[in-house]
Design a protein around this motif. Sequence first.
Motif, PDB file in Angstrom:
ATOM      1  N   CYS A   1       2.936  -2.278  -7.396  1.00  0.00           N
ATOM      2  CA  CYS A   1       3.074  -1.380  -6.244  1.00  0.00           C
ATOM      3  C   CYS A   1       4.501  -0.895  -6.016  1.00  0.00           C
ATOM      4  N   PHE A   2       5.492  -1.652  -6.453  1.00  0.00           N
ATOM      5  CA  PHE A   2       6.884  -1.263  -6.235  1.00  0.00           C
ATOM      6  C   PHE A   2       7.459  -0.432  -7.382  1.00  0.00           C
ATOM      7  N   LYS A   3       6.636  -0.071  -8.342  1.00  0.00           N
ATOM      8  CA  LYS A   3       7.103   0.651  -9.529  1.00  0.00           C
ATOM      9  C   LYS A   3       7.833   1.954  -9.176  1.00  0.00           C
ATOM     10  N   LYS A   4       7.340   2.708  -8.200  1.00  0.00           N
ATOM     11  CA  LYS A   4       7.937   4.006  -7.840  1.00  0.00           C
ATOM     12  C   LYS A   4       8.659   3.998  -6.495  1.00  0.00           C
TER      13      LYS A   4
ATOM     14  N   PHE B   1      12.427 -11.893  -6.567  1.00  0.00           N
ATOM     15  CA  PHE B   1      11.923 -10.627  -7.091  1.00  0.00           C
ATOM     16  C   PHE B   1      12.682 -10.193  -8.347  1.00  0.00           C
ATOM     17  N   ILE B   2      13.986 -10.385  -8.371  1.00  0.00           N
ATOM     18  CA  ILE B   2      14.773 -10.022  -9.560  1.00  0.00           C
ATOM     19  C   ILE B   2      14.405 -10.936 -10.724  1.00  0.00           C
ATOM     20  N   LYS B   3      14.311 -12.230 -10.482  1.00  0.00           N
ATOM     21  CA  LYS B   3      13.964 -13.197 -11.521  1.00  0.00           C
ATOM     22  C   LYS B   3      12.609 -12.874 -12.154  1.00  0.00           C
ATOM     23  N   ASN B   4      11.675 -12.355 -11.354  1.00  0.00           N
ATOM     24  CA  ASN B   4      10.336 -12.029 -11.841  1.00  0.00           C
ATOM     25  C   ASN B   4      10.160 -10.553 -12.194  1.00  0.00           C
ATOM     26  N   PHE B   5      11.266  -9.834 -12.350  1.00  0.00           N
ATOM     27  CA  PHE B   5      11.295  -8.434 -12.798  1.00  0.00           C
ATOM     28  C   PHE B   5      10.491  -7.492 -11.898  1.00  0.00           C
ATOM     29  N   VAL B   6      10.439  -7.793 -10.610  1.00  0.00           N
ATOM     30  CA  VAL B   6       9.769  -6.912  -9.658  1.00  0.00           C
ATOM     31  C   VAL B   6      10.722  -5.801  -9.232  1.00  0.00           C
TER      32      VAL B   6
ATOM     33  N   ILE C   1       0.821  -1.214   0.000  1.00  0.00           N
ATOM     34  CA  ILE C   1       0.000   0.000   0.000  1.00  0.00           C
ATOM     35  C   ILE C   1       0.854   1.262   0.000  1.00  0.00           C
ATOM     36  N   SER C   2       1.893   1.325   0.826  1.00  0.00           N
ATOM     37  CA  SER C   2       2.740   2.527   0.813  1.00  0.00           C
ATOM     38  C   SER C   2       3.516   2.627  -0.493  1.00  0.00           C
ATOM     39  N   GLY C   3       3.897   1.472  -1.058  1.00  0.00           N
ATOM     40  CA  GLY C   3       4.549   1.486  -2.367  1.00  0.00           C
ATOM     41  C   GLY C   3       3.624   2.004  -3.446  1.00  0.00           C
ATOM     42  N   PHE C   4       2.376   1.553  -3.431  1.00  0.00           N
ATOM     43  CA  PHE C   4       1.378   2.003  -4.404  1.00  0.00           C
ATOM     44  C   PHE C   4       1.121   3.505  -4.265  1.00  0.00           C
ATOM     45  N   LEU C   5       0.962   3.981  -3.035  1.00  0.00           N
ATOM     46  CA  LEU C   5       0.677   5.402  -2.816  1.00  0.00           C
ATOM     47  C   LEU C   5       1.847   6.299  -3.212  1.00  0.00           C
ATOM     48  N   SER C   6       3.057   5.751  -3.262  1.00  0.00           N
ATOM     49  CA  SER C   6       4.222   6.572  -3.653  1.00  0.00           C
ATOM     50  C   SER C   6       4.105   7.055  -5.093  1.00  0.00           C
ATOM     51  N   ARG C   7       3.219   6.456  -5.870  1.00  0.00           N
ATOM     52  CA  ARG C   7       2.976   6.926  -7.239  1.00  0.00           C
ATOM     53  C   ARG C   7       2.287   8.289  -7.250  1.00  0.00           C
ATOM     54  N   PHE C   8       1.565   8.610  -6.163  1.00  0.00           N
ATOM     55  CA  PHE C   8       0.707   9.793  -6.143  1.00  0.00           C
ATOM     56  C   PHE C   8       1.192  10.906  -5.229  1.00  0.00           C
ATOM     57  N   TYR C   9       2.126  10.612  -4.344  1.00  0.00           N
ATOM     58  CA  TYR C   9       2.584  11.593  -3.372  1.00  0.00           C
ATOM     59  C   TYR C   9       4.097  11.737  -3.448  1.00  0.00           C
ATOM     60  N   ASN C  10       4.563  12.865  -2.964  1.00  0.00           N
ATOM     61  CA  ASN C  10       5.985  13.198  -3.065  1.00  0.00           C
ATOM     62  C   ASN C  10       6.721  12.797  -1.789  1.00  0.00           C
TER      63      ASN C  10
ATOM     64  N   THR D   1       0.553 -12.445  -6.287  1.00  0.00           N
ATOM     65  CA  THR D   1       1.321 -11.652  -5.316  1.00  0.00           C
ATOM     66  C   THR D   1       2.495 -10.945  -5.997  1.00  0.00           C
ATOM     67  N   LEU D   2       3.220 -11.654  -6.847  1.00  0.00           N
ATOM     68  CA  LEU D   2       4.332 -11.028  -7.568  1.00  0.00           C
ATOM     69  C   LEU D   2       3.838  -9.907  -8.482  1.00  0.00           C
ATOM     70  N   LEU D   3       2.678 -10.101  -9.109  1.00  0.00           N
ATOM     71  CA  LEU D   3       2.102  -9.052  -9.953  1.00  0.00           C
ATOM     72  C   LEU D   3       1.764  -7.817  -9.110  1.00  0.00           C
ATOM     73  N   LEU D   4       1.167  -8.032  -7.937  1.00  0.00           N
ATOM     74  CA  LEU D   4       0.856  -6.905  -7.048  1.00  0.00           C
ATOM     75  C   LEU D   4       2.126  -6.170  -6.625  1.00  0.00           C
ATOM     76  N   TYR D   5       3.143  -6.927  -6.254  1.00  0.00           N
ATOM     77  CA  TYR D   5       4.416  -6.293  -5.898  1.00  0.00           C
ATOM     78  C   TYR D   5       4.970  -5.501  -7.077  1.00  0.00           C
ATOM     79  N   LYS D   6       4.901  -6.057  -8.262  1.00  0.00           N
ATOM     80  CA  LYS D   6       5.443  -5.383  -9.453  1.00  0.00           C
ATOM     81  C   LYS D   6       4.730  -4.050  -9.688  1.00  0.00           C
TER      82      LYS D   6
END
Length: 188
Positions: free
Chosen positions: A137-140, A155-160, A97-106, A130-135
Motif C-alpha cells: 500500500c505504501f508503494k506510491k 519499516f526501513i529494516k523490512n524494506f517498506v 487504504i489511502s496509500g493503496f488508492l494513490s496508485r490509481f488517482y492523481n 501487516t508489514l506486507l500490506l504496508y509494503k
Amino acid sequence: MKKILIVSNSIWNVENFRRSLINKFLDLNYKIDIIVPFDKKYLNTIAHKNIKIIYINFKSKSYFIFLDFLFIYKLSRYIKKNNPHYVLSFTVKPNLISGFLSRFYNYKSICNVTGLGTLFLRGNFIKTLTLLLYKICFKKVNHIFFHNLNDKKIFIKNFVVNDYNSSTIPGSGVDLNYFYYDKKKYFK
C-alpha cells in the motif's frame, strides 16, 4: 484553492490531535475535507466555511472484510469525484487504504504512522502480514511521517520505506492552549 483530504478513524482524533494542523492549512487558504466514521457526540465540532466533514463508516479494529471493501469503494468514489491535491491520513486503515488508492488517482499521499500498536504484539504471522500490506500500500505514497523512530526503523529494516520518502516527527503533540494542565487535579 487547493484541497486537502484528511482521512482518520475518528472525528475525536481529528478534533483533539489535528486541530493546530487544520488551522495552519486554513491560514494557508486550503479547502479541507475530512472523512471519518459518524460519531454523534462530535457533530459540528469543527465548523469553518472551508471545512467539510464527510461520514463514511468503517471499523478501525474490525476484520470484517465487507466493511473494508465498502469503505474502499466509497473513499475511491469520493476521491475520483472531488480530486483532492493531497490526501493526509492517520491511523492504520486510513493509511493503508489511502496509500493503496494513490496508485490509481492523481494526488499526493501523505501517511502518518502514529504507532504500530497491538498488531505488532500479536505474533510473527500478523506482524509479517501487516508489514506486507504496508509494503504493497505504501508503494506510491509520497511521504510517510513516523511519530517515533523505532517504528521507522522497523519499516526501513523490512524494506517498506526508505529515508528519502519518510521522516520522524516528535509525535502528534498536545495543544496546551486547548488542553490545560491542572496540577491540583492530579496531585492531591
